[in-house]
Design an enzyme around this catalytic site. Structure first.
Site, PDB file in Angstrom:
ATOM      1  N   LYS A 129       0.853  -1.188   0.000  1.00 39.15           N
ATOM      2  CA  LYS A 129       0.000   0.000   0.000  1.00 39.15           C
ATOM      3  C   LYS A 129       0.893   1.243   0.000  1.00 39.15           C
ATOM      4  CE  LYS A 129      -3.970   1.785   2.667  1.00 39.15           C
ATOM      5  NZ  LYS A 129      -4.814   1.566   3.869  1.00 39.15           N
ATOM      6  N   SER A 204      -9.610   1.472   2.680  1.00 32.71           N
ATOM      7  CA  SER A 204      -8.673   2.287   1.964  1.00 32.71           C
ATOM      8  C   SER A 204      -7.548   1.496   1.289  1.00 32.71           C
ATOM      9  CB  SER A 204      -8.065   3.324   2.908  1.00 32.71           C
ATOM     10  OG  SER A 204      -7.249   2.703   3.874  1.00 32.71           O
ATOM     11  N   SER A 228     -10.096  -1.014   6.654  1.00 32.39           N
ATOM     12  CA  SER A 228      -9.362  -0.774   5.409  1.00 32.39           C
ATOM     13  C   SER A 228      -8.552  -1.950   4.869  1.00 32.39           C
ATOM     14  CB  SER A 228      -8.453   0.445   5.566  1.00 32.39           C
ATOM     15  OG  SER A 228      -9.226   1.626   5.586  1.00 32.39           O
TER      16      SER A 228
END
Lengths: 547, 547
Positions: A129, A204, A228
């Site tokens: 990420k 996310s 997330s």
């Protein structure tokens, strides 16, 4: 002259596109809503590369450790597939195949010389990420104002994964602020779900969900402060773990609202199987992360904890379950998902007990207040620094009307949280005392909906209540929405306006085929036990085998 | 008509005095500065009672578990001695021998019926700092405004100690606000050091230091946010552990600045030996406190960690040490204390390495800012509610001129703390890499002075830097100040004004005989290892045996 935010974003998009070698470019994007089968049909990957990218990480590291596979070949295969993923789904903030291949060559040379792998992840590409910092790369986090800042330090997790032998090749997309469960920002736009471009990839860690979902990655690293990791896992038919705070190293990662510690964001893997999740966790823990990140608890992987669960299989687990948290009723596919898991477990002799969600409305409200404790000064600063606008979901979710709270109010919030957590433990103990045995975990929805249509994510209380409790949670993929089985409820009396709006979104045709998941919730720092239960559920469902 | 704060305080003092049965009252207080030998000479305790109160807790629970001692007899012995302690030293906020004896009778009946102890602490009296809540008793915390509030809930630690068989009989004195290292409040006044009434008993767990120091208790429960367990231990020639946050249950205890979580106060035992500290910790952990208090980490006592230290004895430990933190130079008795420990270890073949304290000035300042993050609103409210004045030390220590900080400034503080902790771990790793082996702990002063004269405590950075790091720390009593050996330094150039004022306080005659201690510092959550090292140091010094 300073560039406009639009120019800066366009420049970044061009730089990402330019990082894809000419020969890996898609000449014309496929028709239809789904990209899922495109990589296999593209002709761009050889049969061997398709086989590599469709293997489990556990298999790959075994073959790499025996010298049956070269790190370079594995890396090129995943780089190619990731390049397709980005072109199809718009899921990369950074793509750096050259650096990855160079790293792979070094590992192959090491193997050649020493006849052994450098560590348990020798030669395995891992997708990151964008919050994870890699020296020399940009960390933009979806904020235009962050563009052009190149990292000079490395996140502790990156350092330790590197020591374990992992290879890095991409940093994936996140929504502006990280505080929403869809993945949209003004730098690259929207990231799509591989199975249907009308569905969200979640957020996310949505770039990870999409990337691993389409097997541009075999294990992805996400973060979770309100769902997330777990929501992108659920929306992409993947396993994902939200470890409790203090289990995995978060030091030197970028963050939104950095330094906010009333509810901690945690970092963890997204993968296609519980076994691959375990591979990641055990490999990181073997590097003794507590000697690098002071927030990590010195707790090596506890095989005895896993064994205590395995000794109850088959038929001896005691599990709570709930279908509704009393705030928002899940859509029919999710209700059927929970029923599917419960009945599979019951049929195998396990004890399933209805669990009454304890004050989840309170939990959801309290965590929302915590997210907005600074009156959104921090995220607003990063948005406003470039002049970019807010993405659509931000306004609702961050309560921009809230003012910053004072220190004594924050301390009161800490006490409310602690008391709530204590009361939840008390409920758990009460059920155990009543049953005369341990309650091993709780089965629950992770979202109210299957992989959701864009701009429709309204309620994340199924995820965030667990963050407030800091419980360990593992997402298990269960099934797919089915317009025949999951008909719309007639004459339903909604619990609230919010519930009504979520119910109104359900459309059996639009959601047909969307991934459905549950979460398995264990008490704090129960990663070994909770993952073992998730693995058993996957086995019973037949979802634990890679295709 | 409402009472004045003086009347409320006088009423409380009278109630404490009235809780002492007539036959345990001292008719005329002893002359001289020391009360230390008074209990033995008083004639109030029988030989058996003296023997009981001068035993170790480890011995007592063994005898209780075999039925060789009755809980009632042990309880009466400690109640009597505690009654003397309060009359001599002014160390109790609550004294409740009747409740204790009733609890002891129940335990004796249980033993009679079941022929076994109820738990590992069966029949052992444990003295509690006033922060611990016991149903039906007052928790005043030294604030006049808290008087008259009777507890309807019980602290988790009290519940678990009770389950393990412990008996409660007193709650001991604390300073107003808990934020100073001497023990003075406007309710009962000042608590004295048993060895010399001109010396402080330490603080904030000063009542425990005095009570256990004079053996009115065998194990006392204290708390520590900036030295409050360790300083009273040091000033009373006792062992004391500051466990890392999350090891022992703090839930439902009273606190000053409750909800402040940037630096956590922790709870732990004060005792006469490392073995008794271990007895307390293992007994509490056996009750699985993590199922009651969500902040407790599910980490049972790790015997393997202890063994890994014991396997290095004799002669294989690698320890860092420092005598000065570079901010304030300790008085001569403390410098000699560190040298004594270092040379005892060296003579036994252990490796001792000079440790450079890393930015302790920064740590000390940062933690002071954290204590004052709310601009002292919380403590001022509790002081002002009754109209009582502040005690003398508060003004300096709490920086009353500071204003409340904003949320984003707090988040910055969190990052500064995390970075500092990370850097400290890096220094530790660097030394290990340089040595090619583990550095097991660090030996350091815990205070700049031996048991200090009243109103002279100015610098607690030796303690508080360790709180900021959340490292485990165990205090080991070493020796006593000696006017012949510990002469005043001539021509010393002070490091700062603060250092100069601390140096000016040293007077070899006034401090002659004052207890001197060191702390053994281990990384976070290293209770097993650090205690094992502390025990070995005590053994080498000959301090580990009870008199």
């Amino acid at each position: 002259m300073a560039s406009t935010w639009e120019e800066l974003a366009a420049d970044k998009r061009a730089r990402i596109n330019n990082s894809i070698p000419e020969e890996w470019r898609i000449q014309s994007l496929p028709a239809g809503d789904s990209s899922f089968d495109y990589p296999a049909k593209s002709g761009l990957l050889s049969d061997k590369e398709l086989k590599i990218t469709e293997s489990s990480a556990t298999d790959l590291v075994q073959q790499l450790a025996k010298g049956e596979l070269k790190a370079v070949d594995v890396t090129i295969a995943f780089c190619k597939r990731a390049a397709l993923a980005h072109q199809l789904l718009n899921c990369c903030h950074e793509f750096f195949p050259e650096m990855a291949i160079a790293q792979a060559k070094e590992l192959d040379e090491y193997f050649e010389t020493h006849k052994k792998p450098v560590g348990p992840l020798h030669g395995l590409p891992i997708s990151l990420k964008d919050q994870l910092r890699v020296k020399g790369l940009e960390t933009s986090m979806g904020y235009v104002s962050w563009l052009g800042k190149y990292d000079t330090t490395e996140s502790v997790l990156v350092t330790l994964l590197r020591k374990a032998g992992a290879i890095f090749y991409t940093k994936t997309s996140v929504p502006q602020t990280l505080m929403v469960c869809e993945t949209v920002n003004n730098v690259i736009g929207r990231t799509l779900n591989p199975r249907n471009k009308n569905w969200s990839c979640g957020g996310s860690s949505g770039g990870e969900g999409a990337m691993v979902g389409i097997r541009g990655g075999v294990i992805g690293v996400g973060t979770d402060i309100g769902g997330s990791i777990r929501i992108p896992s659920a929306f992409n038919f993947l396993y994902g773990i939200r470890p409790s705070h203090g289990r995995m190293p978060y030091a030197k990662m970028a963050n939104s609202m950095e330094g906010q510690e009333t509810v901690h964001s945690v970092v963890g893997p997204i993968a296609h199987s519980a076994a691959d999740i375990r591979l990641f966790l055990t490999s990181v823990l073997a590097e003794e992360p507590w000697k690098y990140d002071p927030k990590v608890i010195p707790l090596p992987w506890r095989s005895a904890e896993e064994e205590s669960i395995k000794s109850k299989i088959p038929g001896g687990l005691t599990l709570g379950f709930y279908s509704s948290d009393g705030v928002v009723l899940p859509h029919p596919p999710i209700l059927r998902g929970v029923e599917t898991v419960v009945s599979a477990l019951q049929q195998n002799g396990h004890t399933l007990l209805p669990w009454t969600p304890y004050k989840h409305d309170f939990a959801h409200e309290l965590i929302n207040d915590i997210y907005a404790a600074d009156g959104n000064i921090d995220v607003s600063k990063d948005i406003n620094a470039s002049g970019e606008p807010s993405i659509p979901n931000i306004k609702d979710l961050l309560n921009p009307d809230k003012e910053q709270i004072g220190m004594n109010e924050l301390w009161d919030t800490h006490l409310k949280k602690w008391n709530y957590q204590s009361e939840y433990l008390e409920k758990w103990r009460e059920l155990e005392e009543q049953q005369g045995k341990e309650v091993d975990a709780i089965i629950a929805p992770i979202t109210a909906t299957a992989a959701i249509r864009h701009n429709q994510f309204r309620y994340y209380g199924y995820a965030s209540a667990i963050n407030l409790l800091d419980f360990t949670s593992v997402v298990v993929p269960v099934t797919f929405a089915d317009k025949k089985l999951d008909t719309k409820k007639e004459d339903y009396q909604p619990l609230s306006e919010l519930d009504a709006s979520v119910q109104a979104e359900y459309d059996p045709d639009a959601y047909h085929g969307a991934p459905v998941a549950v979460q398995v919730i264990g008490r704090r720092l129960s990663e070994e036990r909770t993952l073992a239960i998730a693995e058993e559920i996957g086995r019973l469902l037949g979802n634990s085998v890679t295709p």
